[in-house]
Design a protein around this motif. Sequence first.
Motif, PDB file in Angstrom:
ATOM      1  N   LEU B 149       0.833  -1.201   0.000  1.00 24.47           N
ATOM      2  CA  LEU B 149       0.000   0.000   0.000  1.00 24.47           C
ATOM      3  C   LEU B 149       0.870   1.254   0.000  1.00 24.47           C
ATOM      4  CD1 LEU B 149      -2.753   1.193   0.059  1.00 24.47           C
ATOM      5  CD2 LEU B 149      -2.830   0.904   2.520  1.00 24.47           C
ATOM      6  N   VAL B 150       1.995   1.202   0.731  1.00 25.40           N
ATOM      7  CA  VAL B 150       2.905   2.354   0.738  1.00 25.40           C
ATOM      8  C   VAL B 150       3.384   2.642  -0.673  1.00 25.40           C
ATOM      9  CG1 VAL B 150       5.100   3.207   1.569  1.00 25.40           C
ATOM     10  CG2 VAL B 150       3.635   1.931   3.092  1.00 25.40           C
ATOM     11  N   GLU B 151       3.777   1.564  -1.379  1.00 28.03           N
ATOM     12  CA  GLU B 151       4.263   1.689  -2.754  1.00 28.03           C
ATOM     13  C   GLU B 151       3.177   2.264  -3.659  1.00 28.03           C
ATOM     14  OE1 GLU B 151       7.370   0.730  -3.233  1.00 28.03           O
ATOM     15  OE2 GLU B 151       7.338   1.387  -5.315  1.00 28.03           O
ATOM     16  N   LEU B 152       1.958   1.727  -3.503  1.00 28.65           N
ATOM     17  CA  LEU B 152       0.836   2.161  -4.346  1.00 28.65           C
ATOM     18  C   LEU B 152       0.538   3.637  -4.111  1.00 28.65           C
ATOM     19  CD1 LEU B 152      -1.112   0.861  -6.328  1.00 28.65           C
ATOM     20  CD2 LEU B 152      -2.692   0.508  -4.460  1.00 28.65           C
ATOM     21  N   GLN B 153       0.521   4.033  -2.835  1.00 26.77           N
ATOM     22  CA  GLN B 153       0.253   5.433  -2.535  1.00 26.77           C
ATOM     23  C   GLN B 153       1.325   6.332  -3.136  1.00 26.77           C
ATOM     24  OE1 GLN B 153      -0.193   5.633   1.708  1.00 26.77           O
ATOM     25  NE2 GLN B 153      -2.388   5.242   1.601  1.00 26.77           N
ATOM     26  N   LYS B 154       2.590   5.872  -3.025  1.00 32.48           N
ATOM     27  CA  LYS B 154       3.667   6.704  -3.575  1.00 32.48           C
ATOM     28  C   LYS B 154       3.506   6.845  -5.080  1.00 32.48           C
ATOM     29  CE  LYS B 154       7.988   5.252  -3.399  1.00 32.48           C
ATOM     30  NZ  LYS B 154       8.917   5.586  -4.473  1.00 32.48           N
ATOM     31  N   ASN B 155       3.200   5.741  -5.774  1.00 30.05           N
ATOM     32  CA  ASN B 155       3.146   5.804  -7.232  1.00 30.05           C
ATOM     33  C   ASN B 155       1.934   6.560  -7.733  1.00 30.05           C
ATOM     34  OD1 ASN B 155       5.419   4.288  -7.321  1.00 30.05           O
ATOM     35  ND2 ASN B 155       4.364   2.345  -7.598  1.00 30.05           N
ATOM     36  N   GLU B 156       0.808   6.465  -7.015  1.00 30.38           N
ATOM     37  CA  GLU B 156      -0.406   7.067  -7.545  1.00 30.38           C
ATOM     38  C   GLU B 156      -0.631   8.472  -7.023  1.00 30.38           C
ATOM     39  OE1 GLU B 156      -2.437   5.553  -9.731  1.00 30.38           O
ATOM     40  OE2 GLU B 156      -1.285   3.715  -9.748  1.00 30.38           O
ATOM     41  N   TRP B 157      -0.327   8.696  -5.747  1.00 25.92           N
ATOM     42  CA  TRP B 157      -0.677   9.985  -5.170  1.00 25.92           C
ATOM     43  C   TRP B 157       0.415  11.036  -5.338  1.00 25.92           C
ATOM     44  CZ3 TRP B 157      -3.221   8.179   0.069  1.00 25.92           C
ATOM     45  CH2 TRP B 157      -4.502   7.701  -0.219  1.00 25.92           C
ATOM     46  N   ASP B 158       1.680  10.625  -5.369  1.00 24.10           N
ATOM     47  CA  ASP B 158       2.756  11.617  -5.521  1.00 24.10           C
ATOM     48  C   ASP B 158       2.614  12.441  -6.798  1.00 24.10           C
ATOM     49  OD1 ASP B 158       5.588  10.000  -3.862  1.00 24.10           O
ATOM     50  OD2 ASP B 158       3.994  11.318  -3.159  1.00 24.10           O
ATOM     51  N   PRO B 159       2.319  11.812  -7.955  1.00 23.30           N
ATOM     52  CA  PRO B 159       2.153  12.648  -9.165  1.00 23.30           C
ATOM     53  C   PRO B 159       1.046  13.689  -9.010  1.00 23.30           C
ATOM     54  CG  PRO B 159       2.376  10.363  -9.796  1.00 23.30           C
ATOM     55  CD  PRO B 159       2.298  10.376  -8.305  1.00 23.30           C
ATOM     56  N   MET B 160      -0.048  13.332  -8.277  1.00 17.61           N
ATOM     57  CA  MET B 160      -1.124  14.305  -8.094  1.00 17.61           C
ATOM     58  C   MET B 160      -0.635  15.489  -7.280  1.00 17.61           C
ATOM     59  SD  MET B 160      -3.844  13.906  -9.654  1.00 17.61           S
ATOM     60  CE  MET B 160      -4.768  15.236  -8.951  1.00 17.61           C
ATOM     61  N   ILE B 161       0.118  15.203  -6.212  1.00 20.80           N
ATOM     62  CA  ILE B 161       0.597  16.304  -5.377  1.00 20.80           C
ATOM     63  C   ILE B 161       1.567  17.168  -6.170  1.00 20.80           C
ATOM     64  CG2 ILE B 161       1.830  16.891  -3.276  1.00 20.80           C
ATOM     65  CD1 ILE B 161       0.735  14.594  -1.929  1.00 20.80           C
ATOM     66  N   GLU B 162       2.431  16.519  -6.967  1.00 19.32           N
ATOM     67  CA  GLU B 162       3.377  17.305  -7.777  1.00 19.32           C
ATOM     68  C   GLU B 162       2.632  18.191  -8.758  1.00 19.32           C
ATOM     69  OE1 GLU B 162       6.676  13.833  -7.805  1.00 19.32           O
ATOM     70  OE2 GLU B 162       6.084  14.675  -9.752  1.00 19.32           O
ATOM     71  N   TRP B 163       1.609  17.627  -9.391  1.00 11.97           N
ATOM     72  CA  TRP B 163       0.849  18.422 -10.352  1.00 11.97           C
ATOM     73  C   TRP B 163       0.221  19.635  -9.662  1.00 11.97           C
ATOM     74  CZ3 TRP B 163      -4.371  19.386  -9.920  1.00 11.97           C
ATOM     75  CH2 TRP B 163      -4.921  20.123 -10.970  1.00 11.97           C
ATOM     76  N   ALA B 164      -0.392  19.403  -8.464  1.00 14.95           N
ATOM     77  CA  ALA B 164      -1.048  20.509  -7.767  1.00 14.95           C
ATOM     78  C   ALA B 164      -0.028  21.555  -7.346  1.00 14.95           C
ATOM     79  CB  ALA B 164      -1.814  19.985  -6.548  1.00 14.95           C
ATOM     80  N   GLU B 239      -7.030   2.924  -0.962  1.00 13.54           N
ATOM     81  CA  GLU B 239      -6.816   1.870   0.020  1.00 13.54           C
ATOM     82  C   GLU B 239      -7.893   0.799  -0.098  1.00 13.54           C
ATOM     83  OE1 GLU B 239      -6.309   3.102   4.008  1.00 13.54           O
ATOM     84  OE2 GLU B 239      -6.264   1.030   4.735  1.00 13.54           O
ATOM     85  N   GLU B 240      -9.138   1.226  -0.361  1.00 11.29           N
ATOM     86  CA  GLU B 240     -10.201   0.226  -0.528  1.00 11.29           C
ATOM     87  C   GLU B 240      -9.907  -0.680  -1.703  1.00 11.29           C
ATOM     88  OE1 GLU B 240     -13.983   2.899   0.574  1.00 11.29           O
ATOM     89  OE2 GLU B 240     -14.425   0.938  -0.270  1.00 11.29           O
ATOM     90  N   GLU B 241      -9.436  -0.089  -2.829  1.00 13.50           N
ATOM     91  CA  GLU B 241      -9.130  -0.924  -3.991  1.00 13.50           C
ATOM     92  C   GLU B 241      -8.015  -1.902  -3.665  1.00 13.50           C
ATOM     93  OE1 GLU B 241     -10.732  -0.920  -6.886  1.00 13.50           O
ATOM     94  OE2 GLU B 241     -12.106   0.611  -6.165  1.00 13.50           O
ATOM     95  N   PHE B 242      -7.035  -1.430  -2.867  1.00 18.05           N
ATOM     96  CA  PHE B 242      -5.938  -2.322  -2.484  1.00 18.05           C
ATOM     97  C   PHE B 242      -6.466  -3.500  -1.687  1.00 18.05           C
ATOM     98  CE2 PHE B 242      -1.693  -3.438  -1.518  1.00 18.05           C
ATOM     99  CZ  PHE B 242      -1.640  -3.801  -0.198  1.00 18.05           C
ATOM    100  N   GLN B 243      -7.348  -3.221  -0.733  1.00 15.89           N
ATOM    101  CA  GLN B 243      -7.894  -4.308   0.080  1.00 15.89           C
ATOM    102  C   GLN B 243      -8.789  -5.225  -0.750  1.00 15.89           C
ATOM    103  OE1 GLN B 243      -6.661  -4.658   2.848  1.00 15.89           O
ATOM    104  NE2 GLN B 243      -6.162  -2.686   3.737  1.00 15.89           N
ATOM    105  N   ILE B 244      -9.521  -4.627  -1.719  1.00 14.15           N
ATOM    106  CA  ILE B 244     -10.375  -5.464  -2.572  1.00 14.15           C
ATOM    107  C   ILE B 244      -9.528  -6.437  -3.374  1.00 14.15           C
ATOM    108  CG2 ILE B 244     -11.831  -5.387  -4.629  1.00 14.15           C
ATOM    109  CD1 ILE B 244     -13.037  -2.840  -3.577  1.00 14.15           C
ATOM    110  N   GLN B 245      -8.389  -5.939  -3.886  1.00 17.37           N
ATOM    111  CA  GLN B 245      -7.528  -6.832  -4.670  1.00 17.37           C
ATOM    112  C   GLN B 245      -6.990  -7.946  -3.812  1.00 17.37           C
ATOM    113  OE1 GLN B 245      -4.701  -5.154  -7.190  1.00 17.37           O
ATOM    114  NE2 GLN B 245      -6.359  -4.293  -8.416  1.00 17.37           N
ATOM    115  N   HIS B 246      -6.831  -7.660  -2.521  1.00 17.33           N
ATOM    116  CA  HIS B 246      -6.256  -8.669  -1.643  1.00 17.33           C
ATOM    117  C   HIS B 246      -7.321  -9.645  -1.156  1.00 17.33           C
ATOM    118  CE1 HIS B 246      -3.170 -10.271   0.880  1.00 17.33           C
ATOM    119  NE2 HIS B 246      -3.848 -10.030   1.976  1.00 17.33           N
ATOM    120  N   TRP B 247      -8.479  -9.095  -0.706  1.00 16.08           N
ATOM    121  CA  TRP B 247      -9.478  -9.922  -0.045  1.00 16.08           C
ATOM    122  C   TRP B 247     -10.678 -10.254  -0.906  1.00 16.08           C
ATOM    123  CZ3 TRP B 247      -7.799 -11.970   4.258  1.00 16.08           C
ATOM    124  CH2 TRP B 247      -6.861 -11.289   5.033  1.00 16.08           C
TER     125      TRP B 247
END
Lengths: 113, 288
Positions: B149-164, B239-247
């Motif tokens: 989840l840490v990796e996913l957040q870094k890859n998906e959310w960091d570009p959004m923050i950089e853009w903003a 995070e919900e999508e991450f848990q859905i993929q897992h469970w």
Amino acid sequence: MAGLGSPVRTLRSLVRELRYVSAQAGRPYRDTAAYRHLREAFRAHRVTSEKLCRAQHELHFQAATYLCLLRSVRQHLALHQEYHAKGERSTEEAAGLVGLKLPQQPGGKGWDS
Amino acid sequence: MWRSCQRLFCARSPQAPRLCPAPPVGGPSLSLPGTARTYTPPTERKRFYQNVSISQGEGGFEINLDHRKLKTPQAKLFTVPSEALAIAVATEWDSQQDTIKSYTMHLTTLCNTALDNPSQRNKEQIIRAAVKFLETDTVCYRVEEPAGLVELQKNEWDPMIEWAEKRYNVEIGSSTSIMGPNIPARTKDTFTSHLASYNMWALQGIEYVITQLKSLILSMGLIDRHIPVEKAVLLSRLEEEFQIQHWGNVEWAHDYDLYELRARTAAGTLFAHLCSESSTVKHKLLQD
């Protein structure tokens, strides 16, 4: 970031959603104001994938957002009708789920009026 | 009695059960011994009109259900400034079959809120509520474990923050602490002045989207047409999508919430865009 895809595809999906809406109303979808408005807007901007124009991108984004709205409302309603709209089962049906039957007491239960 | 007759002009049928909490006949019954105890959903108002059309009045565009004019819950006349918005609202009313399900008519709800303003908020209050979300913005709140989840957040959310940060020339940053990121006052001022450039109606839409996505940054990405609605909803529910993929996925809960969130976000974004644009006619003339 994530692209919107081709404008033709968005338009075709939008027309399909409008067809679903009009099917319920009973009128052909070509009469609806939404279809007419969409057709004029797309023709006026001639949304093609070659030209790079800000107004075209804005129109395409708006069309994609409206498509998302129509689609999600339809899917949400379908899920709601299937899972959350039927109410509770009666006691007889609930007993029937596990193969039991409610007892018949001709004299009535003690506390019933 | 005459006042109740005047209510016929409102979008309410006299035969249908009222929307106020008087228990309808087919609704949940009282728990008397011997009567049925099962829950049935309350009966909804039937569709009482055949045709929906729009017309132009002095204040803007109005919706006609058969020959009656649509009114807001506070009995004001329903007028919208934009024709495209009026057509979309009319389509919403037209798509009701048999019963009126007002929880599916998101654009109508937004217009009613903008017209009635039931919580009596002025522009500054709305902007302040919107910018306050930045302190607890979803994309700024990071976890420390699990590693996926840490990796996913870094890859998906960091570009959004950089853009903003690049787009608005501010500093935001992210944080793993429970207090959240430390947002400098200059950032908040920049966003406050940017939001002040929108009119009252568009602001209602923007604030609605922020409340739904729980993120100011994602909502700005939508308003600036940087990401589409599906992507914004996906990022908000990462995070919900991450848990859905897992469970695994539970259709009647996960998909239900997903489609509802998508519908509300799309409605809010469309509302904000339609209320803030004004120059489409000019573009057509320029191209010719």
